[in-house]
Design an enzyme around this catalytic site. Structure first.
Site, PDB file in Angstrom:
ATOM      1  N   ARG A  36       0.858  -1.189   0.000  1.00  0.00           N
ATOM      2  CA  ARG A  36       0.000   0.000   0.000  1.00  0.00           C
ATOM      3  C   ARG A  36       0.891   1.236   0.000  1.00  0.00           C
ATOM      4  NH1 ARG A  36      -4.274  -2.565  -1.693  1.00  0.00           N
ATOM      5  NH2 ARG A  36      -5.366  -3.824  -0.146  1.00  0.00           N
ATOM      6  N   GLU A  37       0.731   2.067  -1.014  1.00  0.00           N
ATOM      7  CA  GLU A  37       1.466   3.331  -1.094  1.00  0.00           C
ATOM      8  C   GLU A  37       0.649   4.398  -0.369  1.00  0.00           C
ATOM      9  OE1 GLU A  37       2.996   1.715  -5.394  1.00  0.00           O
ATOM     10  OE2 GLU A  37       1.705   3.497  -5.308  1.00  0.00           O
ATOM     11  N   ARG A  63      -2.642  26.273  -8.742  1.00  0.00           N
ATOM     12  CA  ARG A  63      -2.371  24.968  -8.156  1.00  0.00           C
ATOM     13  C   ARG A  63      -1.464  24.191  -9.098  1.00  0.00           C
ATOM     14  NH1 ARG A  63      -2.978  24.915  -2.870  1.00  0.00           N
ATOM     15  NH2 ARG A  63      -5.130  25.018  -2.138  1.00  0.00           N
ATOM     16  N   ALA A  75      -8.520  27.586   3.113  1.00  0.00           N
ATOM     17  CA  ALA A  75      -8.175  26.292   3.705  1.00  0.00           C
ATOM     18  C   ALA A  75      -6.674  26.183   3.896  1.00  0.00           C
ATOM     19  CB  ALA A  75      -8.655  25.167   2.794  1.00  0.00           C
ATOM     20  N   GLU A  91      -6.415  30.337   9.053  1.00  0.00           N
ATOM     21  CA  GLU A  91      -6.387  30.282   7.584  1.00  0.00           C
ATOM     22  C   GLU A  91      -7.364  31.279   6.965  1.00  0.00           C
ATOM     23  OE1 GLU A  91      -4.428  28.905   5.470  1.00  0.00           O
ATOM     24  OE2 GLU A  91      -3.333  27.429   6.643  1.00  0.00           O
ATOM     25  N   GLY A 114      -8.037   6.347  -0.296  1.00  0.00           N
ATOM     26  CA  GLY A 114      -7.401   5.222  -0.967  1.00  0.00           C
ATOM     27  C   GLY A 114      -5.887   5.305  -0.943  1.00  0.00           C
ATOM     28  N   GLU A 118      -4.871  12.385   4.633  1.00  0.00           N
ATOM     29  CA  GLU A 118      -5.444  13.705   4.953  1.00  0.00           C
ATOM     30  C   GLU A 118      -6.901  13.659   5.401  1.00  0.00           C
ATOM     31  OE1 GLU A 118      -5.083  17.964   2.883  1.00  0.00           O
ATOM     32  OE2 GLU A 118      -6.746  16.821   2.091  1.00  0.00           O
ATOM     33  N   GLU A 137       4.897  33.289   2.343  1.00  0.00           N
ATOM     34  CA  GLU A 137       5.827  33.866   1.371  1.00  0.00           C
ATOM     35  C   GLU A 137       5.582  33.356  -0.058  1.00  0.00           C
ATOM     36  OE1 GLU A 137      10.467  33.416   1.006  1.00  0.00           O
ATOM     37  OE2 GLU A 137       9.928  33.946   3.052  1.00  0.00           O
ATOM     38  N   GLU A 139       2.656  32.180  -1.245  1.00  0.00           N
ATOM     39  CA  GLU A 139       1.243  32.190  -1.607  1.00  0.00           C
ATOM     40  C   GLU A 139       0.879  33.478  -2.354  1.00  0.00           C
ATOM     41  OE1 GLU A 139      -1.381  29.655   1.586  1.00  0.00           O
ATOM     42  OE2 GLU A 139      -0.702  31.602   2.275  1.00  0.00           O
TER      43      GLU A 139
END
Lengths: 179, 179
Positions: A36-37, A63, A75, A91, A114, A118, A137, A139
């Site tokens: 499992r990774e 992103r 977030a 945030e 899966g 998180e 810095e 963002e």
């Protein structure tokens, strides 16, 4: 019957700034082994913040993984020693410049169970006050306001494409859509 | 103005069975450099499948990264050369044993665009027929049926905690809740 997967071996592959990666060898219910990774990522928080006219605060940022700018609710990951509510207030202030009088905890979920640890906590804020942004810095974030019903429409037509934002706004619409 | 992050260097850190990992050095809008850790994951599909009484098919499976069994809509990664609709029909059959007469494409979103490339396609199926499961060797999955309104309640009380499942069911409720 709970079908757990017992860890027989765990190998750390990478230890980075925002995530790490390990490969576990697990024993399956039929006693065979498999790999499992697992991407390890800190818990994170997100806030559906609305002003008195039910406009939702969205942030636009580039992103890198998807090579485009997305509209998202504010977030971020929790810092060490911080509880989810403290992280959500921080945030919100950092990314939008708004301060919430109070936050209501709504739900928590796993982003991609899966392959990643998180957990995401969702909060609502509906008494907010403008202050000033305080970005990291690296963002570069623009904050916009979108009426709730327009935000729901943007989800339905694919203009809002971020999972936590979709969850947050659809739950806000269900629970606070008629305020 | 679109604030892109130009890739100055890209280093592959890991190349696994279901994901790989790279670290990009990017140029920010202020010309400074930063690092982005990017998990590469194939596009994936998920299906909200309902029978004639609006019971939703959910699958229960152990998720190693979060060390618990979760209830999710049937889902999985696309195989090479497969389009999203083909993948959705295949995963529905493999994981639940049900065949859909047709699938309706509803939306697509990014699961965790801050660190992962995964795009998720959501489909609805409301004419389904029982056949037989066809699981991968390392999959142990139980399929259950839950009435739509109960599934929505399970989201609200935290018994359904998987992001794609929450998105799929809340969208199904919005778009097909009154059928």
């Amino acid at each position: 019957m709970e079908q757990i997967e017992r860890t027989m071996k765990s190998e750390k592959v990478f230890d980075g700034k925002i995530l790490s990666l390990r490969v576990d060898t697990v024993e399956l219910p039929d006693k065979k082994y498999s790999k499992r990774e697992v991407v390890e990522h800190d818990p994170a928080v997100a806030v559906v913040a609305a002003d008195e006219d039910n406009n939702i605060l969205l942030v636009k940022q580039y992103r890198k993984p998807v090579e485009k700018s997305l509209l998202e609710i504010p977030a971020g990951s929790l810092e060490i020693g911080e509880n989810p509510k403290e992280g959500a207030l921080r945030e919100l202030k950092e990314e939008t410049g708004y301060i919430a009088k109070d936050l209501e905890y709504i739900t928590e979920f796993y982003s991609t169970p899966g392959f990643c640890t998180e957990k995401m906590y969702i909060f609502f804020a509906d008494e907010i006050e403008e202050s000033s942004q305080d970005l990291d810095e690296d963002e570069f974030i623009e904050c916009i306001k979108v009426p709730l019903d327009k935000a729901v429409k943007m989800i339905e037509v694919g203009e809002i494409m971020d999972a936590k934002t979709i969850v947050g706004i659809l739950m806000y619409k269900r629970l606070r859509g008629d305020k």
